[in-house]
Write a protein that holds these residues in place. Structure first.
Motif, PDB file in Angstrom:
ATOM      1  N   ALA A 102       0.592  -1.369   0.106  1.00 25.49           N
ATOM      2  CA  ALA A 102       0.150   0.240  -0.091  1.00 25.49           C
ATOM      3  C   ALA A 102       1.347   1.426   0.210  1.00 25.49           C
ATOM      4  O   ALA A 102       0.328   2.548  -0.734  1.00 25.49           O
ATOM      5  CB  ALA A 102      -0.477  -0.173   1.080  1.00 25.49           C
ATOM      6  N   ALA A 103       1.538   1.194   1.220  1.00 26.12           N
ATOM      7  CA  ALA A 103       2.791   2.257   0.547  1.00 26.12           C
ATOM      8  C   ALA A 103       3.497   2.548  -0.509  1.00 26.12           C
ATOM      9  O   ALA A 103       3.492   3.748  -1.048  1.00 26.12           O
ATOM     10  CB  ALA A 103       3.932   2.493   2.326  1.00 26.12           C
ATOM     11  N   ALA A 104       4.264   1.576  -0.900  1.00 33.56           N
ATOM     12  CA  ALA A 104       4.399   1.294  -2.154  1.00 33.56           C
ATOM     13  C   ALA A 104       3.581   1.998  -3.150  1.00 33.56           C
ATOM     14  O   ALA A 104       3.991   3.026  -4.157  1.00 33.56           O
ATOM     15  CB  ALA A 104       5.390  -0.299  -2.789  1.00 33.56           C
ATOM     16  N   ASP A 105       2.354   1.368  -3.538  1.00 34.91           N
ATOM     17  CA  ASP A 105       1.279   2.414  -4.704  1.00 34.91           C
ATOM     18  C   ASP A 105       1.390   3.687  -4.386  1.00 34.91           C
ATOM     19  O   ASP A 105       1.407   4.681  -5.362  1.00 34.91           O
ATOM     20  CB  ASP A 105      -0.217   1.070  -4.438  1.00 34.91           C
ATOM     21  N   ALA A 106       1.458   4.188  -2.919  1.00 32.12           N
ATOM     22  CA  ALA A 106       0.482   5.094  -2.444  1.00 32.12           C
ATOM     23  C   ALA A 106       2.436   6.671  -3.107  1.00 32.12           C
ATOM     24  O   ALA A 106       2.240   7.163  -3.668  1.00 32.12           O
ATOM     25  CB  ALA A 106       1.210   5.127  -1.646  1.00 32.12           C
ATOM     26  N   GLU A 107       3.254   5.609  -2.916  1.00 30.36           N
ATOM     27  CA  GLU A 107       5.131   6.384  -3.402  1.00 30.36           C
ATOM     28  C   GLU A 107       4.570   6.355  -5.046  1.00 30.36           C
ATOM     29  O   GLU A 107       5.547   7.787  -5.870  1.00 30.36           O
ATOM     30  CB  GLU A 107       6.196   5.794  -2.826  1.00 30.36           C
ATOM     31  N   ALA A 108       4.717   5.321  -5.681  1.00 32.31           N
ATOM     32  CA  ALA A 108       4.895   5.059  -7.123  1.00 32.31           C
ATOM     33  C   ALA A 108       3.453   6.543  -7.216  1.00 32.31           C
ATOM     34  O   ALA A 108       4.487   7.082  -9.020  1.00 32.31           O
ATOM     35  CB  ALA A 108       4.197   4.056  -7.303  1.00 32.31           C
ATOM     36  N   ALA A 109       2.798   6.326  -6.840  1.00 33.59           N
ATOM     37  CA  ALA A 109       2.149   7.101  -7.027  1.00 33.59           C
ATOM     38  C   ALA A 109       2.032   8.645  -7.217  1.00 33.59           C
ATOM     39  O   ALA A 109       2.385   9.278  -8.696  1.00 33.59           O
ATOM     40  CB  ALA A 109       0.390   7.448  -6.821  1.00 33.59           C
ATOM     41  N   ARG A 110       2.756   8.977  -6.212  1.00 37.75           N
ATOM     42  CA  ARG A 110       3.508  10.723  -6.000  1.00 37.75           C
ATOM     43  C   ARG A 110       5.403  10.686  -7.131  1.00 37.75           C
ATOM     44  O   ARG A 110       4.704  12.360  -7.400  1.00 37.75           O
ATOM     45  CB  ARG A 110       3.942  10.930  -4.269  1.00 37.75           C
ATOM     46  N   LEU A 111       5.614   9.695  -7.317  1.00 37.01           N
ATOM     47  CA  LEU A 111       6.895  10.028  -8.372  1.00 37.01           C
ATOM     48  C   LEU A 111       5.769  10.256  -9.410  1.00 37.01           C
ATOM     49  O   LEU A 111       6.759  10.993 -10.561  1.00 37.01           O
ATOM     50  CB  LEU A 111       7.284   8.746  -7.769  1.00 37.01           C
ATOM     51  N   LEU A 112       5.956   9.613  -9.878  1.00 33.22           N
ATOM     52  CA  LEU A 112       4.716   9.202 -10.808  1.00 33.22           C
ATOM     53  C   LEU A 112       3.819  11.170 -11.596  1.00 33.22           C
ATOM     54  O   LEU A 112       4.051  11.486 -12.369  1.00 33.22           O
ATOM     55  CB  LEU A 112       3.965   8.275 -12.271  1.00 33.22           C
ATOM     56  N   GLY A 113       3.558  11.192 -11.126  1.00 34.53           N
ATOM     57  CA  GLY A 113       2.792  12.624 -10.479  1.00 34.53           C
ATOM     58  C   GLY A 113       3.873  13.491 -10.685  1.00 34.53           C
ATOM     59  O   GLY A 113       3.695  14.577 -11.810  1.00 34.53           O
ATOM     60  N   ASP A 114       4.555  13.122 -10.008  1.00 33.72           N
ATOM     61  CA  ASP A 114       6.236  14.877 -10.009  1.00 33.72           C
ATOM     62  C   ASP A 114       6.469  14.373 -11.281  1.00 33.72           C
ATOM     63  O   ASP A 114       6.883  15.404 -12.214  1.00 33.72           O
ATOM     64  CB  ASP A 114       6.690  14.297  -9.091  1.00 33.72           C
ATOM     65  N   ALA A 115       6.884  13.481 -11.772  1.00 30.65           N
ATOM     66  CA  ALA A 115       7.065  12.918 -13.236  1.00 30.65           C
ATOM     67  C   ALA A 115       6.367  13.608 -14.816  1.00 30.65           C
ATOM     68  O   ALA A 115       7.003  13.788 -15.721  1.00 30.65           O
ATOM     69  CB  ALA A 115       8.058  11.806 -13.475  1.00 30.65           C
ATOM     70  N   ARG A 116       5.278  13.689 -14.429  1.00 28.93           N
ATOM     71  CA  ARG A 116       4.365  13.815 -15.121  1.00 28.93           C
ATOM     72  C   ARG A 116       4.499  15.065 -15.795  1.00 28.93           C
ATOM     73  O   ARG A 116       4.505  14.932 -17.192  1.00 28.93           O
ATOM     74  CB  ARG A 116       3.517  13.335 -14.975  1.00 28.93           C
ATOM     75  N   GLY A 117       4.585  15.978 -15.444  1.00 28.39           N
ATOM     76  CA  GLY A 117       4.847  16.985 -15.975  1.00 28.39           C
ATOM     77  C   GLY A 117       5.785  16.956 -16.716  1.00 28.39           C
ATOM     78  O   GLY A 117       5.987  18.289 -18.044  1.00 28.39           O
ATOM     79  N   GLY A 118       7.190  16.595 -17.210  1.00 29.62           N
ATOM     80  CA  GLY A 118       8.704  16.304 -17.687  1.00 29.62           C
ATOM     81  C   GLY A 118       8.478  15.017 -17.931  1.00 29.62           C
ATOM     82  O   GLY A 118       8.519  15.285 -20.050  1.00 29.62           O
ATOM     83  N   LEU A 119       7.140  14.712 -18.452  1.00 26.04           N
ATOM     84  CA  LEU A 119       6.916  13.855 -20.378  1.00 26.04           C
ATOM     85  C   LEU A 119       6.466  14.546 -21.304  1.00 26.04           C
ATOM     86  O   LEU A 119       6.047  15.793 -21.990  1.00 26.04           O
ATOM     87  CB  LEU A 119       5.783  12.785 -20.125  1.00 26.04           C
ATOM     88  N   PRO A 120       6.566  13.611 -22.759  1.00 29.29           N
ATOM     89  CA  PRO A 120       5.959  14.257 -23.955  1.00 29.29           C
ATOM     90  C   PRO A 120       5.150  14.657 -23.870  1.00 29.29           C
ATOM     91  O   PRO A 120       3.541  13.804 -22.694  1.00 29.29           O
ATOM     92  CB  PRO A 120       6.439  13.322 -24.775  1.00 29.29           C
ATOM     93  N   GLY A 121       4.122  14.840 -24.082  1.00 25.95           N
ATOM     94  CA  GLY A 121       2.694  15.890 -24.223  1.00 25.95           C
ATOM     95  C   GLY A 121       1.605  14.387 -24.683  1.00 25.95           C
ATOM     96  O   GLY A 121       0.636  14.445 -24.490  1.00 25.95           O
ATOM     97  N   ASP A 122       2.050  13.769 -25.516  1.00 27.32           N
ATOM     98  CA  ASP A 122       1.178  12.528 -25.566  1.00 27.32           C
ATOM     99  C   ASP A 122       0.921  11.534 -25.041  1.00 27.32           C
ATOM    100  O   ASP A 122       0.410  10.616 -25.056  1.00 27.32           O
ATOM    101  CB  ASP A 122       1.584  12.146 -27.722  1.00 27.32           C
ATOM    102  N   VAL A 123       2.170  11.744 -23.715  1.00 32.24           N
ATOM    103  CA  VAL A 123       1.560  10.565 -23.235  1.00 32.24           C
ATOM    104  C   VAL A 123       1.666  10.872 -21.778  1.00 32.24           C
ATOM    105  O   VAL A 123       1.900  10.008 -20.960  1.00 32.24           O
ATOM    106  CB  VAL A 123       3.421   9.570 -22.967  1.00 32.24           C
ATOM    107  N   ARG A 124       1.080  11.852 -21.695  1.00 33.59           N
ATOM    108  CA  ARG A 124       0.267  12.649 -20.449  1.00 33.59           C
ATOM    109  C   ARG A 124      -0.142  12.261 -19.541  1.00 33.59           C
ATOM    110  O   ARG A 124      -0.682  12.148 -19.089  1.00 33.59           O
ATOM    111  CB  ARG A 124       1.009  14.006 -20.270  1.00 33.59           C
ATOM    112  N   GLU A 125      -1.264  12.185 -20.674  1.00 34.72           N
ATOM    113  CA  GLU A 125      -2.512  11.293 -20.410  1.00 34.72           C
ATOM    114  C   GLU A 125      -2.624   9.521 -19.943  1.00 34.72           C
ATOM    115  O   GLU A 125      -3.358   9.427 -17.844  1.00 34.72           O
ATOM    116  CB  GLU A 125      -3.495  11.664 -21.389  1.00 34.72           C
ATOM    117  N   PRO A 126      -1.687   8.688 -20.734  1.00 36.58           N
ATOM    118  CA  PRO A 126      -1.662   8.022 -19.662  1.00 36.58           C
ATOM    119  C   PRO A 126      -1.179   7.533 -18.435  1.00 36.58           C
ATOM    120  O   PRO A 126      -1.131   6.536 -17.773  1.00 36.58           O
ATOM    121  CB  PRO A 126      -0.695   6.693 -20.973  1.00 36.58           C
ATOM    122  N   ALA A 127      -0.124   8.585 -18.579  1.00 39.82           N
ATOM    123  CA  ALA A 127       0.807   8.231 -17.707  1.00 39.82           C
ATOM    124  C   ALA A 127      -0.268   8.779 -16.027  1.00 39.82           C
ATOM    125  O   ALA A 127      -0.031   8.268 -15.337  1.00 39.82           O
ATOM    126  CB  ALA A 127       1.998   9.329 -17.155  1.00 39.82           C
ATOM    127  N   GLY A 128      -1.235   9.587 -16.886  1.00 36.93           N
ATOM    128  CA  GLY A 128      -1.799  10.309 -15.546  1.00 36.93           C
ATOM    129  C   GLY A 128      -2.877   8.924 -15.055  1.00 36.93           C
ATOM    130  O   GLY A 128      -3.209   8.692 -14.262  1.00 36.93           O
TER     131      GLY A 128
END
Length: 350
Positions: free
Chosen positions: A258-284
């Motif tokens: 549970a803690a790992a999923d929560a941390e992974a969600a936070r890290l991916l949310g932080d990284a999402r803004g730096g991804l190319p625009g066409d893959v930000r939605e699937p990252a979300g």
């Protein structure tokens, strides 16, 4: 004449999932089926056993394994480190971290047991090879042999954290089987203290090295793959007994997931803004998948019995198919390799 009891749907699902590279679901469905066939009189125990056996051998070291099918396969050997007299090659314990090799003893059907011939042929990592050493260490502090179970526990605990440091992007290679090789009583008495941590393909050979350091990634790639590290680390510490045998330990691990999923969600949310625009939605969408898994794992933590625990972790894996396709799409968008199994599942070419 009394009608035959129904065949467990979970038993069928377990075997099917194990054969189509959905080992995590196959393992969970198989465990559920074994409980139901013993308690409810449903048929299909053989199917469930087969599904669990196949699923347990195929360990997908990636965020795709949301239900924690990870375990290490253990080999023991009576040979201490160094050359083995009478063998053409060298002892597997003479290999160093980063070496690629093919052992003289092929893995057994259950991927465990004693190494009868401890020789290994060291090969270039660019040519087909059975395994790759990602870590080695010495067991210290005990003069007398502490027992096989204690040696295996120490080996498992120390091998697990080494893999994400060695191979920063564990998803890149698709399914991997992880092993540790440790000395048995005879080897210990002859001075053997070395534990080897190594990985290979579930079937056949690796065609390239799995080692890749952070410096090999572009910043956007590193941010993306690093988001999954909390899940990899939690999955590399699964309980070694099922919830029916040890519910307390299984519940603690569910809390770690549970803690790992929560941390992974936070890290991916932080990284999402730096991804190319066409893959930000699937990252979300993957962030949503991770966030949705958290309360399901937390329900497993609070489960009063093994049935409730298994029902909770089954729910935690339901979005597995969606996550496979989304990850393949993002990896393609940022220039990361797409594993064959993920590409096939998402309809992408390789």
């Amino acid at each position: 004449m009394f009608p035959s009891p129904p065949v467990s749907g979970f038993a069928i699902a377990s075997l099917v999932c194990s054969l189509v590279c959905l080992a995590p679901l196959g393992l969970v469905f198989g465990i559920i089926a074994l409980v139901r066939t013993s308690r409810r009189g449903e048929r299909g125990k053989g199917l469930a056993v087969a599904g669990v056996a196949v699923s347990g051998a195929v360990l997908v070291l990636a965020f795709l394994t949301l239900v924690g099918a990870l375990r290490f396969s253990a080999w023991s050997s009576g040979s201490p480190a160094g050359p083995v007299r009478g063998d053409r090659g060298r002892s597997v314990f003479a290999l160093e971290t980063g070496d690629c090799f093919t052992p003289a003893t092929e893995p057994t059907q259950d991927n465990q047991g004693a190494i009868r011939n401890g020789a290994a042929e060291r090969l270039s990592c660019e040519e087909p090879h059975r395994g790759e050493i990602y870590g080695r260490f010495e067991l210290t502090g005990r003069k007398a042999f502490p027992g096989t179970e204690e040696v295996m526990k120490a080996s498992r605990d120390r091998c697990g954290p080494l893999l994400p440091d060695y191979a920063v992007d564990l998803t890149a290679h698709g399914p991997l089987q992880t092993y540790f090789s440790h000395p048995d009583r005879a080897g210990w008495e002859r001075g053997g203290r070395t534990v080897l941590c190594w990985a290979g393909a579930p079937r056949g050979d690796l065609d390239e090295p799995i080692r890749k350091e952070e410096s090999a990634f572009a910043p956007v790639q590193l941010a993306y793959v690093s988001a999954f590290r909390p899940l990899w680390e939690a999955q590399l510490r699964p309980p070694q007994r099922g919830p029916e045998e040890d519910l307390a330990t299984a519940s603690r691990w569910a809390g770690q997931m549970a803690a790992a999923d929560a941390e992974a969600a936070r890290l991916l949310g932080d990284a999402r803004g730096g991804l190319p625009g066409d893959v930000r939605e699937p990252a979300g969408e993957i962030v949503v998948v991770f966030e949705a898994a958290v309360p399901r794992w937390e329900r497993a933590v609070r489960a009063a019995d093994s049935d409730a625990y298994l029902a909770a972790i089954e729910q935690a894996g339901r979005d597995n198919d969606l996550a496979v396709g989304l990850d393949a799409e993002i990896r393609k968008g940022v220039g990361l390799p797409v594993p064959r199994s993920a590409a096939a599942g998402s309809g992408e070419g390789v």
